[in-house]
Write an enzyme that holds these catalytic residues in place. Structure first.
Site, PDB file in Angstrom:
ATOM      1  N   ASP A   1       0.844  -1.199   0.000  1.00  0.00           N
ATOM      2  CA  ASP A   1       0.000   0.000   0.000  1.00  0.00           C
ATOM      3  C   ASP A   1       0.882   1.254   0.000  1.00  0.00           C
ATOM      4  OD1 ASP A   1      -1.027  -1.232   3.197  1.00  0.00           O
ATOM      5  OD2 ASP A   1       0.868  -0.251   2.685  1.00  0.00           O
TER       6      ASP A   1
ATOM      7  N   ASP B   1       1.279   4.817   1.581  1.00  0.00           N
ATOM      8  CA  ASP B   1       0.849   5.735   2.634  1.00  0.00           C
ATOM      9  C   ASP B   1       1.462   7.109   2.393  1.00  0.00           C
ATOM     10  OD1 ASP B   1      -0.525   3.682   3.822  1.00  0.00           O
ATOM     11  OD2 ASP B   1       1.116   3.131   5.154  1.00  0.00           O
TER      12      ASP B   1
ATOM     13  N   ASP C   1      10.171   2.589  13.197  1.00  0.00           N
ATOM     14  CA  ASP C   1      10.922   1.494  13.809  1.00  0.00           C
ATOM     15  C   ASP C   1      12.315   1.266  13.209  1.00  0.00           C
ATOM     16  OD1 ASP C   1       9.661   0.563  11.522  1.00  0.00           O
ATOM     17  OD2 ASP C   1       8.606  -1.098  12.496  1.00  0.00           O
TER      18      ASP C   1
HETATM   19  P1  ATP Z   1       4.074  -3.620   4.803  1.00  0.00           P
HETATM   20  O1  ATP Z   1       2.870  -2.732   4.757  1.00  0.00           O
HETATM   21  O2  ATP Z   1       4.674  -3.911   3.497  1.00  0.00           O
HETATM   22  O3  ATP Z   1       3.877  -4.805   5.673  1.00  0.00           O
HETATM   23  P2  ATP Z   1       5.194  -1.395   6.199  1.00  0.00           P
HETATM   24  O4  ATP Z   1       6.620  -0.968   6.402  1.00  0.00           O
HETATM   25  O5  ATP Z   1       4.332  -0.467   5.416  1.00  0.00           O
HETATM   26  O6  ATP Z   1       5.238  -2.820   5.561  1.00  0.00           O
HETATM   27  P3  ATP Z   1       3.247  -1.211   8.275  1.00  0.00           P
HETATM   28  O7  ATP Z   1       3.003  -2.173   9.371  1.00  0.00           O
HETATM   29  O8  ATP Z   1       2.216  -1.024   7.229  1.00  0.00           O
HETATM   30  O9  ATP Z   1       4.627  -1.643   7.621  1.00  0.00           O
HETATM   31  O10 ATP Z   1       3.598   0.185   8.951  1.00  0.00           O
HETATM   32  C1  ATP Z   1       3.804   1.362   8.185  1.00  0.00           C
HETATM   33  C2  ATP Z   1       4.982   2.166   8.737  1.00  0.00           C
HETATM   34  O11 ATP Z   1       4.690   2.589  10.068  1.00  0.00           O
HETATM   35  C3  ATP Z   1       6.280   1.364   8.849  1.00  0.00           C
HETATM   36  O12 ATP Z   1       7.009   1.405   7.648  1.00  0.00           O
HETATM   37  C4  ATP Z   1       6.992   2.078   9.977  1.00  0.00           C
HETATM   38  O13 ATP Z   1       7.647   3.230   9.512  1.00  0.00           O
HETATM   39  C5  ATP Z   1       5.854   2.525  10.880  1.00  0.00           C
HETATM   40  N1  ATP Z   1       5.588   1.550  11.956  1.00  0.00           N
HETATM   41  C6  ATP Z   1       4.719   0.519  11.935  1.00  0.00           C
HETATM   42  N2  ATP Z   1       4.706  -0.142  13.103  1.00  0.00           N
HETATM   43  C7  ATP Z   1       5.581   0.497  13.908  1.00  0.00           C
HETATM   44  C8  ATP Z   1       6.025   0.321  15.246  1.00  0.00           C
HETATM   45  N3  ATP Z   1       5.554  -0.668  15.986  1.00  0.00           N
HETATM   46  N4  ATP Z   1       6.944   1.182  15.734  1.00  0.00           N
HETATM   47  C9  ATP Z   1       7.420   2.205  14.989  1.00  0.00           C
HETATM   48  N5  ATP Z   1       7.052   2.425  13.712  1.00  0.00           N
HETATM   49  C10 ATP Z   1       6.150   1.590  13.173  1.00  0.00           C
HETATM   50 MG    MG Z   2       2.229  -0.779   5.020  1.00  0.00          MG
END
Ligand code: ATP
Ligand code: MG
Length: 408
Positions: free
Chosen positions: A49, A51, A128
């Protein structure tokens, strides 16, 4: 990193996300692609996705988009809906609150869940891992890196932003995310993270069970559950994640087969996940005697599933479906020709049992003969024509019920 130095092209970015970015930018706001999408684009992967991060407040975003809904109780996010059920999430840049800003009812995820508006730089630092904190700026098509994420991407290394000990104390779920991203991207985990996991692993079992349950399902959706569970065992997190289950080498193998199944395009249901987590223990505890009653198998399945489902507040419907998968396997293992076979063969759920049992046969090929006999029964439509007769009681009842209905 300027436009000419990275490989992100606007063609790779989802059209709806581009519309949002441009509109925010045209109205004088900062508008960045943030999070996993920038990481994936730089790695040449297809993002799940897109964001958007902005300095516009949620209300200002809402004023710009007719198709915008504000969601979230503690931290307001803007959801912008497009045709075809498409959704772009827009978040205002935030920062971690200072200690004196924390309210009295501070909960365990406060640091990540409830925070206050901040600058783009602060927004990067609350994330993170460095590779998850890169921004793609629509104003000049550059990639903005406040945390050294570009170097870590080049080195294929997963590094925490800040001190991992503190970041895990703030939010222990990050330990699991570290294993997940390392497995998904095939990145090395930074030594500091590994040391910190070693010292803080017991915090994981205290994390919100709802969030853990969701992250566990993410492992399966991303087809890395088998690998991550092996890593979790290596780093001492497996008992924290699954305090009520025991893993055997076959459990890991079965999870990897589930991952392969998902990779082939099939949807993963939580009941199948539960059944796979429990099947090896179930078979060890369920003596395979042809005289063994199905009720005994049901009791064993329940005993194994209940504590885990209680820990994770998993609904009864899901647990019962997992139990039926386990008991179905038990039925298939006992072989054909036993009571209840006709009903089993006709039951719509049996296709799922057979698929699950087929996975198990890849681990124990000695069962292939049993499987073949069941498949034969299913294929030849033996279900409808087996010699098994209905009990006379049921036969008598039918017309009576019909007659009663006609009268009514
Ligand atoms: P994907 O959606 O492909 O699984 P993503 O990196 O987008 O991976 P998400 O879980 O959708 O992961 O979270 C979006 C963003 O929010 C992450 O890239 C990170 O920057 C931040 N994030 C998510 N969870 C945490 C957390 N527990 N602590 C700190 N930052 C976080
Ligand atoms: Mg994501």
């Amino acid at each position: 990193m300027a436009r000419s130095e990275h490989g992100i092209s606007r063609k790779q970015i989802d059209e709806s996300a581009l519309k949002v970015l441009y509109r925010l930018s045209r109205h004088g706001y900062q508008a960045y692609l943030v999070g996993g999408s920038v990481r994936d684009l730089l790695l040449g992967r297809t993002p799940k996705d897109f964001d958007v991060g902005t300095d516009a407040t949620p209300e200002q975003v809402k004023a710009l988009f007719r198709n915008c809904f504000l969601v979230g109780r503690r931290f307001r996010l803007a959801h912008i809906r497009f045709r075809g059920n498409q959704l772009v999430e827009v978040a205002t840049f935030r920062r971690n609150p200072a200690i004196e800003e924390l309210p009295e009812d501070n909960d365990e995820h406060f640091h990540f869940v409830q925070n206050v508006f901040g600058s783009p730089r602060e927004d990067a630092f609350r994330r993170d891992f460095t590779i998850n904190a890169l921004f793609y700026n629509i104003a000049d098509f550059s990639v903005i890196d406040h945390v050294g994420g570009l170097q870590d991407l080049a080195d294929r290394r997963l590094r925490m932003i800040g001190d991992p000990l503190i970041r895990f104390e703030e939010d222990p779920v990050r330990m699991l995310r570290a294993l997940e991203f390392s497995a998904r991207l095939d990145f090395a985990i930074d030594a500091e993270i590994i040391t910190a996991i070693d010292q803080r692993r017991q915090l994981l079992s205290g994390a919100s069970s709802a969030r853990l349950r969701e992250e566990i399902m993410e492992l399966f959706r991303h087809q890395v559950a088998g690998q991550v569970c092996e890593l979790a065992e290596r780093y001492g997190l497996l008992d924290q994640l699954f305090p009520d289950l025991s893993f055997t080498p076959q459990t890991f193998e079965l999870l990897k087969l589930l991952d392969k199944r998902t990779a082939s395009g099939k949807k993963i249901r939580e009941s199948l996940v539960l059944a796979a987590l429990v099947l090896p223990s179930f078979l060890l505890q369920c003596p395979l005697d042809r005289d063994q009653h199905i009720n005994d198998a049901l009791a064993v399945a329940d005993r194994l599933l209940r504590p885990h489902c209680r820990t994770y507040s998993i609904a009864q419907g899901i647990r019962c479906e997992a139990r039926d998968l386990l008991v179905g396997c038990f039925r298939m293992l006992r072989g054909r020709g036993l009571k209840g076979e006709t009903r089993f063969l006709r039951h719509p759920f049996t296709a799922q049992v057979v698929e699950f049992f087929t996975l198990w046969c890849q681990i124990d090929p000695s069962l292939n003969d049993v499987l073949a006999r069941w498949q034969e029964a299913l294929e030849t439509g033996a279900a409808a024509h087996t010699g098994e007769r209905r009990s006379p009681r049921r036969r008598r009842r039918r017309p009576r019920r019909k007659a009663a209905m006609q009268k009514a």
